[in-house]
Design a protein around this motif. Structure first.
Motif, PDB file in Angstrom:
ATOM      1  N   CYS A 155       0.836  -1.205   0.000  1.00  0.00           N
ATOM      2  CA  CYS A 155       0.000   0.000   0.000  1.00  0.00           C
ATOM      3  C   CYS A 155       0.870   1.254   0.000  1.00  0.00           C
ATOM      4  CB  CYS A 155      -0.927   0.012   1.214  1.00  0.00           C
ATOM      5  SG  CYS A 155      -2.240  -1.219   1.125  1.00  0.00           S
ATOM      6  N   HIS A 156       1.913   1.239   0.803  1.00  0.00           N
ATOM      7  CA  HIS A 156       2.812   2.386   0.855  1.00  0.00           C
ATOM      8  C   HIS A 156       3.495   2.607  -0.486  1.00  0.00           C
ATOM      9  CE1 HIS A 156       6.639   4.482   1.669  1.00  0.00           C
ATOM     10  NE2 HIS A 156       5.865   5.211   2.467  1.00  0.00           N
ATOM     11  N   ASP A 157       4.022   1.535  -1.080  1.00  0.00           N
ATOM     12  CA  ASP A 157       4.735   1.640  -2.357  1.00  0.00           C
ATOM     13  C   ASP A 157       3.817   2.089  -3.499  1.00  0.00           C
ATOM     14  OD1 ASP A 157       7.028   0.811  -1.070  1.00  0.00           O
ATOM     15  OD2 ASP A 157       6.939  -1.246  -1.841  1.00  0.00           O
ATOM     16  N   SER A 158       2.579   1.611  -3.502  1.00  0.00           N
ATOM     17  CA  SER A 158       1.660   1.927  -4.596  1.00  0.00           C
ATOM     18  C   SER A 158       0.804   3.157  -4.303  1.00  0.00           C
ATOM     19  CB  SER A 158       0.751   0.733  -4.879  1.00  0.00           C
ATOM     20  OG  SER A 158      -0.088   0.474  -3.773  1.00  0.00           O
ATOM     21  N   SER A 172       6.821   9.880  -8.918  1.00  0.00           N
ATOM     22  CA  SER A 172       5.767  10.813  -8.526  1.00  0.00           C
ATOM     23  C   SER A 172       4.999  10.267  -7.335  1.00  0.00           C
ATOM     24  CB  SER A 172       4.799  11.044  -9.688  1.00  0.00           C
ATOM     25  OG  SER A 172       5.476  11.569 -10.792  1.00  0.00           O
ATOM     26  N   ARG A 173       4.692  11.113  -6.389  1.00  0.00           N
ATOM     27  CA  ARG A 173       3.971  10.689  -5.189  1.00  0.00           C
ATOM     28  C   ARG A 173       2.471  10.894  -5.324  1.00  0.00           C
ATOM     29  NH1 ARG A 173       6.224   6.928  -3.283  1.00  0.00           N
ATOM     30  NH2 ARG A 173       6.937   6.973  -5.381  1.00  0.00           N
ATOM     31  N   ASN A 174       2.043  11.654  -6.307  1.00  0.00           N
ATOM     32  CA  ASN A 174       0.621  11.940  -6.478  1.00  0.00           C
ATOM     33  C   ASN A 174       0.062  11.067  -7.589  1.00  0.00           C
ATOM     34  OD1 ASN A 174       0.601  14.189  -4.576  1.00  0.00           O
ATOM     35  ND2 ASN A 174       1.912  15.167  -6.081  1.00  0.00           N
ATOM     36  N   ILE A 175      -0.510   9.930  -7.200  1.00  0.00           N
ATOM     37  CA  ILE A 175      -1.066   8.980  -8.161  1.00  0.00           C
ATOM     38  C   ILE A 175      -2.539   8.808  -7.818  1.00  0.00           C
ATOM     39  CG2 ILE A 175      -0.928   6.646  -9.095  1.00  0.00           C
ATOM     40  CD1 ILE A 175       2.021   6.632  -8.126  1.00  0.00           C
ATOM     41  N   LEU A 176      -3.395   9.223  -8.738  1.00  0.00           N
ATOM     42  CA  LEU A 176      -4.826   9.196  -8.479  1.00  0.00           C
ATOM     43  C   LEU A 176      -5.515   8.247  -9.458  1.00  0.00           C
ATOM     44  CD1 LEU A 176      -5.268  13.060  -8.217  1.00  0.00           C
ATOM     45  CD2 LEU A 176      -4.971  11.448  -6.334  1.00  0.00           C
ATOM     46  N   TYR A 188      -4.782   5.816 -14.282  1.00  0.00           N
ATOM     47  CA  TYR A 188      -4.225   6.601 -13.191  1.00  0.00           C
ATOM     48  C   TYR A 188      -3.718   7.938 -13.699  1.00  0.00           C
ATOM     49  CZ  TYR A 188      -4.270   2.205 -10.671  1.00  0.00           C
ATOM     50  OH  TYR A 188      -4.668   1.035 -10.078  1.00  0.00           O
ATOM     51  N   ALA A 189      -3.958   8.983 -12.938  1.00  0.00           N
ATOM     52  CA  ALA A 189      -3.353  10.282 -13.201  1.00  0.00           C
ATOM     53  C   ALA A 189      -2.112  10.343 -12.320  1.00  0.00           C
ATOM     54  CB  ALA A 189      -4.319  11.413 -12.846  1.00  0.00           C
ATOM     55  N   VAL A 190      -0.960  10.484 -12.947  1.00  0.00           N
ATOM     56  CA  VAL A 190       0.309  10.563 -12.224  1.00  0.00           C
ATOM     57  C   VAL A 190       0.760  12.009 -12.322  1.00  0.00           C
ATOM     58  CG1 VAL A 190       2.658   9.680 -12.052  1.00  0.00           C
ATOM     59  CG2 VAL A 190       0.829   8.187 -12.887  1.00  0.00           C
ATOM     60  N   ILE A 191       0.751  12.704 -11.187  1.00  0.00           N
ATOM     61  CA  ILE A 191       1.009  14.141 -11.195  1.00  0.00           C
ATOM     62  C   ILE A 191       2.398  14.424 -10.661  1.00  0.00           C
ATOM     63  CG2 ILE A 191       0.221  16.377 -10.376  1.00  0.00           C
ATOM     64  CD1 ILE A 191      -2.566  14.979  -9.987  1.00  0.00           C
ATOM     65  N   ASN A 207       3.877  20.293 -12.554  1.00  0.00           N
ATOM     66  CA  ASN A 207       2.696  20.838 -13.225  1.00  0.00           C
ATOM     67  C   ASN A 207       2.205  19.961 -14.368  1.00  0.00           C
ATOM     68  OD1 ASN A 207       4.804  21.235 -14.926  1.00  0.00           O
ATOM     69  ND2 ASN A 207       4.282  23.327 -15.475  1.00  0.00           N
ATOM     70  N   ASP A 208       2.731  18.738 -14.480  1.00  0.00           N
ATOM     71  CA  ASP A 208       2.303  17.826 -15.542  1.00  0.00           C
ATOM     72  C   ASP A 208       1.412  16.730 -14.977  1.00  0.00           C
ATOM     73  OD1 ASP A 208       3.763  19.057 -17.571  1.00  0.00           O
ATOM     74  OD2 ASP A 208       5.567  17.937 -17.052  1.00  0.00           O
ATOM     75  N   ILE A 209       0.469  16.289 -15.765  1.00  0.00           N
ATOM     76  CA  ILE A 209      -0.356  15.133 -15.421  1.00  0.00           C
ATOM     77  C   ILE A 209      -0.080  14.068 -16.471  1.00  0.00           C
ATOM     78  CG2 ILE A 209      -2.687  14.214 -15.119  1.00  0.00           C
ATOM     79  CD1 ILE A 209      -3.565  17.039 -14.334  1.00  0.00           C
ATOM     80  N   VAL A 210       0.396  12.913 -16.043  1.00  0.00           N
ATOM     81  CA  VAL A 210       0.739  11.807 -16.924  1.00  0.00           C
ATOM     82  C   VAL A 210      -0.302  10.710 -16.698  1.00  0.00           C
ATOM     83  CG1 VAL A 210       2.522  10.138 -17.515  1.00  0.00           C
ATOM     84  CG2 VAL A 210       3.163  12.413 -16.666  1.00  0.00           C
TER      85      VAL A 210
END
Length: 145
Positions: A25-28, A81-85, A132-135, A138-141
């Protein structure tokens, strides 16, 4: 109303199993609930794919030959990236070179990203698919399992 009637599932795990789940969970960057839901949903796909895979073949002399099954499972993508939605693709607008991809992250919260047409095709992005949005900065991948 008891938890069981609300859809709750409670089970015991060993210390080692708990640690594995928490590390994953932490890694993902996902919750235990998200991980367990994905595993349960994957059981249906796994069951369907197992039904169509023969475990033995019969040769011309009617004797059975075991079939070696090779797994094609992919490893989870690791990114800095730490922001994965996680979201659902709501719209893909395809241009000559780029695609505009809109993900719905939660009800009425959408993110839009411009990616190459080739990337959208390689990811198999289509309306209703999970992605997944990988932020990063200022980019969203856009990424997909």
């Amino acid at each position: 109303m008891p938890r069981k009637e609300q859809g709750w599932i409670t089970f015991q795990t060993s210390e080692e199993e708990r640690k594995i789940l928490e590390d994953f969970c932490h890694d993902s960057q996902r919750t235990k609930t998200e991980i367990l839901r994905e595993l349960v949903r994957g059981l249906h796909k796994h069951q369907a794919s197992q039904a169509s895979i023969p475990t033995k073949q019969v040769n011309e002399e009617d004797s059975e030959i075991p079939v070696v099954e090779i797994s094609s499972r992919k490893k989870a993508l690791k990114v800095s990236s730490r922001n994965i939605l996680k979201g659902v693709v709501k719209k893909v607008v395809t241009g000559a070179v780029n695609c505009e991809v809109t993900l719905e992250i939660v009800h009425k919260v959408e993110l839009t990203s411009m990616i190459t047409k080739t990337s959208a095709e390689d990811l198999g992005l289509a309306e209703g698919e999970e992605a997944y949005a990988v932020i990063k900065s200022n980019d969203i991948v856009i990424a997909r399992e």
